[in-house]
Design a protein around this motif. Structure first.
Motif, PDB file in Angstrom:
ATOM      1  N   GLN A 267      75.600  21.823  46.475  1.00  0.00           N
ATOM      2  CA  GLN A 267      76.926  21.367  46.068  1.00  0.00           C
ATOM      3  C   GLN A 267      77.320  20.073  46.771  1.00  0.00           C
ATOM      4  O   GLN A 267      77.793  19.123  46.124  1.00  0.00           O
ATOM      5  CB  GLN A 267      77.963  22.477  46.341  1.00  0.00           C
ATOM      6  CG  GLN A 267      78.023  23.571  45.290  1.00  0.00           C
ATOM      7  CD  GLN A 267      76.758  24.401  45.138  1.00  0.00           C
ATOM      8  OE1 GLN A 267      75.870  24.394  45.983  1.00  0.00           O
ATOM      9  NE2 GLN A 267      76.660  25.131  44.038  1.00  0.00           N
ATOM     10  N   GLY A 271      77.208  16.022  45.596  1.00  0.00           N
ATOM     11  CA  GLY A 271      78.431  15.257  45.775  1.00  0.00           C
ATOM     12  C   GLY A 271      78.189  13.943  46.492  1.00  0.00           C
ATOM     13  O   GLY A 271      78.724  12.892  46.102  1.00  0.00           O
ATOM     14  N   ALA A 276      78.732  15.484  39.897  1.00  0.00           N
ATOM     15  CA  ALA A 276      79.699  16.580  39.867  1.00  0.00           C
ATOM     16  C   ALA A 276      79.170  17.723  39.006  1.00  0.00           C
ATOM     17  O   ALA A 276      78.513  17.489  37.979  1.00  0.00           O
ATOM     18  CB  ALA A 276      81.039  16.095  39.302  1.00  0.00           C
ATOM     19  N   LEU A 277      79.453  18.943  39.428  1.00  0.00           N
ATOM     20  CA  LEU A 277      79.221  20.123  38.603  1.00  0.00           C
ATOM     21  C   LEU A 277      80.436  20.304  37.704  1.00  0.00           C
ATOM     22  O   LEU A 277      81.573  20.278  38.179  1.00  0.00           O
ATOM     23  CB  LEU A 277      79.046  21.371  39.480  1.00  0.00           C
ATOM     24  CG  LEU A 277      77.937  21.309  40.539  1.00  0.00           C
ATOM     25  CD1 LEU A 277      77.998  22.540  41.432  1.00  0.00           C
ATOM     26  CD2 LEU A 277      76.571  21.201  39.878  1.00  0.00           C
ATOM     27  N   THR A 278      80.210  20.484  36.392  1.00  0.00           N
ATOM     28  CA  THR A 278      81.335  20.652  35.473  1.00  0.00           C
ATOM     29  C   THR A 278      81.012  21.721  34.437  1.00  0.00           C
ATOM     30  O   THR A 278      79.875  22.183  34.330  1.00  0.00           O
ATOM     31  CB  THR A 278      81.655  19.335  34.723  1.00  0.00           C
ATOM     32  OG1 THR A 278      80.693  19.137  33.674  1.00  0.00           O
ATOM     33  CG2 THR A 278      81.654  18.130  35.655  1.00  0.00           C
ATOM     34  N   ARG A 282      75.935  18.809  34.565  1.00  0.00           N
ATOM     35  CA  ARG A 282      76.000  17.795  35.617  1.00  0.00           C
ATOM     36  C   ARG A 282      76.612  16.521  35.069  1.00  0.00           C
ATOM     37  O   ARG A 282      76.275  16.073  33.970  1.00  0.00           O
ATOM     38  CB  ARG A 282      74.606  17.494  36.166  1.00  0.00           C
ATOM     39  CG  ARG A 282      74.001  18.614  36.975  1.00  0.00           C
ATOM     40  CD  ARG A 282      72.771  18.123  37.721  1.00  0.00           C
ATOM     41  NE  ARG A 282      72.120  19.228  38.429  1.00  0.00           N
ATOM     42  CZ  ARG A 282      71.224  19.071  39.392  1.00  0.00           C
ATOM     43  NH1 ARG A 282      70.863  17.845  39.751  1.00  0.00           N
ATOM     44  NH2 ARG A 282      70.674  20.117  39.981  1.00  0.00           N
ATOM     45  N   SER A 330      82.287  16.309  46.863  1.00  0.00           N
ATOM     46  CA  SER A 330      81.858  17.508  47.579  1.00  0.00           C
ATOM     47  C   SER A 330      82.930  18.596  47.510  1.00  0.00           C
ATOM     48  O   SER A 330      82.619  19.771  47.278  1.00  0.00           O
ATOM     49  CB  SER A 330      81.538  17.169  49.043  1.00  0.00           C
ATOM     50  OG  SER A 330      80.428  16.297  49.121  1.00  0.00           O
ATOM     51  N   ASN A 333      82.785  20.027  43.993  1.00  0.00           N
ATOM     52  CA  ASN A 333      81.621  20.878  43.711  1.00  0.00           C
ATOM     53  C   ASN A 333      81.714  22.231  44.404  1.00  0.00           C
ATOM     54  O   ASN A 333      81.327  23.257  43.831  1.00  0.00           O
ATOM     55  CB  ASN A 333      80.330  20.159  44.129  1.00  0.00           C
ATOM     56  CG  ASN A 333      79.937  19.055  43.164  1.00  0.00           C
ATOM     57  OD1 ASN A 333      80.438  18.990  42.044  1.00  0.00           O
ATOM     58  ND2 ASN A 333      79.043  18.187  43.601  1.00  0.00           N
ATOM     59  N   TRP A 336      84.516  24.100  42.540  1.00  0.00           N
ATOM     60  CA  TRP A 336      84.046  24.497  41.206  1.00  0.00           C
ATOM     61  C   TRP A 336      83.149  25.731  41.300  1.00  0.00           C
ATOM     62  O   TRP A 336      83.247  26.652  40.491  1.00  0.00           O
ATOM     63  CB  TRP A 336      83.282  23.331  40.566  1.00  0.00           C
ATOM     64  CG  TRP A 336      82.907  23.547  39.128  1.00  0.00           C
ATOM     65  CD1 TRP A 336      83.634  23.207  38.031  1.00  0.00           C
ATOM     66  CD2 TRP A 336      81.699  24.175  38.636  1.00  0.00           C
ATOM     67  NE1 TRP A 336      82.949  23.576  36.873  1.00  0.00           N
ATOM     68  CE2 TRP A 336      81.774  24.177  37.220  1.00  0.00           C
ATOM     69  CE3 TRP A 336      80.585  24.738  39.251  1.00  0.00           C
ATOM     70  CZ2 TRP A 336      80.773  24.704  36.414  1.00  0.00           C
ATOM     71  CZ3 TRP A 336      79.588  25.268  38.461  1.00  0.00           C
ATOM     72  CH2 TRP A 336      79.679  25.257  37.055  1.00  0.00           C
ATOM     73  N   THR A 337      82.278  25.774  42.318  1.00  0.00           N
ATOM     74  CA  THR A 337      81.386  26.928  42.500  1.00  0.00           C
ATOM     75  C   THR A 337      82.170  28.159  42.926  1.00  0.00           C
ATOM     76  O   THR A 337      81.904  29.265  42.442  1.00  0.00           O
ATOM     77  CB  THR A 337      80.290  26.591  43.521  1.00  0.00           C
ATOM     78  OG1 THR A 337      79.620  25.383  43.110  1.00  0.00           O
ATOM     79  CG2 THR A 337      79.264  27.711  43.617  1.00  0.00           C
TER      80      THR A 337
END
Length: 365
Positions: A267, A271, A276-278, A282, A330, A333, A336-337
């Motif tokens: 994560q 970052g 970014a995780l979305t 990615r 960061s 991410n 988001w997780t």
């Protein structure tokens, strides 16, 4: 009496949600644990952990014993006091880092060099326990042998045998009643060796069980049968911890098999490199097409970064080398997780986990 007990409140197939109780407090499962390698999650502080809703933060035994040293951290009252974090802490044994340094391994332990100054150091199961008792985390991990994948069967077999022998020695050496000790299962991608290692580790008896040596080069299709073979033999009332796994597809597939907790550096590493995780996969924030976009990284994300900052602004920060970009990505991410894990817990409870799993895999598989 186990030092960590897991009360399962709901199940959906093998997936489960519940509350784990430690000497310090409780945490909700399934859970993602961010990694504070050297005493901090990169670009984040303990105040950020609180605000984001972290429940467990990891520290890295290998790095912390070298700098600043376990003696100093012990004088500060342990890792939590040293870092200003009041939540639950977990330290890995340092084995994964040590085995990535091409060390000299024998039946008694492992000799390796410091990444900081090249000095030589020795780890045995007993030393790993003693150092982690000084670090004072609420949960410590036994020293295990983590072979790369693919490895020949004889290498995997030796790792299983040494991990088992070292686990017995670690349990005998562990004396802190306020600190849980987790065993670790090895066995590569062989379901047979995984099942054997799980049974032998449970026979020793630990406060929880780590599943190591996966997500180290094998495909997800190879990982999941090996993981399923382990889960079948682990106690239902103790945490199951898949080590070093944090990509969304693997997270939800492992939860579907009955895993309770995870850690990963992915994560914050993503970052720092502008990703970014979305909810749509990615997202490369530095791409030129984002320059004029006045929309968040992810319109479905409830985090503080998405509430306040645009893609255009974050892309600008990356373009000019401003470290704030790495911090914001960061934070996003990790948040988001955390939100993905919250959604998994809710979906297991309300019976919609299969739907959520399909949604996640459609994007991330």
């Amino acid at each position: 009496m186990h030092r960590v007990n897991l009360h399962v409140s709901a199940t959906h197939g093998a997936a489960r949600t519940g509350t784990a109780t430690t000497a310090r407090g409780t945490y909700e499962t399934p859970l993602f644990m961010p990694v504070g390698t050297r005493g901090a999650i990169k670009y984040l502080s303990a105040a950020d952990y609180d605000r984001l809703g972290a429940e467990i933060v990891l520290g890295n035994t290998y790095h912390l014993m070298l700098r600043p040293g376990a003696d100093l951290i012990e004088r500060f009252g342990g890792l939590g006091s040293f870092t200003g974090w009041d939540g639950v802490t977990l330290t890995d044994s340092g084995g994964f880092q040590v085995f990535s340094l091409d060390p000299k391994v024998d039946d008694d332990g492992v000799t390796f060099k410091s990444t900081y100054d090249g000095s030589s150091h020795r780890f045995t199961p007993e030393i790993a326990v003693a150092v982690q008792q000084q670090l004072g985390a609420d949960i410590q991990m036994v020293l295990d042998v983590c072979p790369p994948l693919p490895s020949p069967p004889e290498v995997i077999r030796l790792a299983v045998e040494r991990t088992h022998a070292w686990a017995q020695r670690a349990k005998a050496a562990h004396t802190r009643q306020d600190q849980a000790l987790f065993g670790i299962v090895q066995g590569g991608v062989s379901p047979t060796m995984r099942a054997e290692s799980a049974q032998r580790t449970v026979d020793i008896g630990f406060d929880g069980y780590g599943i190591g040596g996966l997500s180290v080069g094998e495909s997800r299709d190879e990982m999941l049968p090996a993981l399923a073979a382990v889960i079948e033999h682990l106690p239902a009332d103790q945490p199951r911890y898949l080590m070093g796994v944090g990509d969304p597809a693997s997270l939800i597939e492992a939860v579907a098999l009955g895993v309770d907790q995870f850690d990963c550096v992915m994560q914050t590493r993503l970052g720092r490199h502008g990703t970014a995780l979305t909810s749509t996969g990615r997202f490369q924030a530095k791409a030129a097409r984002n320059a004029e976009l006045d929309e968040p990284l992810d319109e479905l994300c409830p985090c503080e970064v998405c509430a306040r900052h645009s893609r255009g602004y974050i892309r600008h920060l990356l373009q000019v080398g401003e470290p704030t970009a790495s911090r914001l990505l960061s934070i996003h991410n990790v948040a988001w997780t955390f939100d993905l894990m919250r959604r998994m817990r809710a979906a297991i409870t309300d019976g919609s986990f299969d739907t959520l799993r399909r949604e996640v895999l459609d994007v991330w598989a």
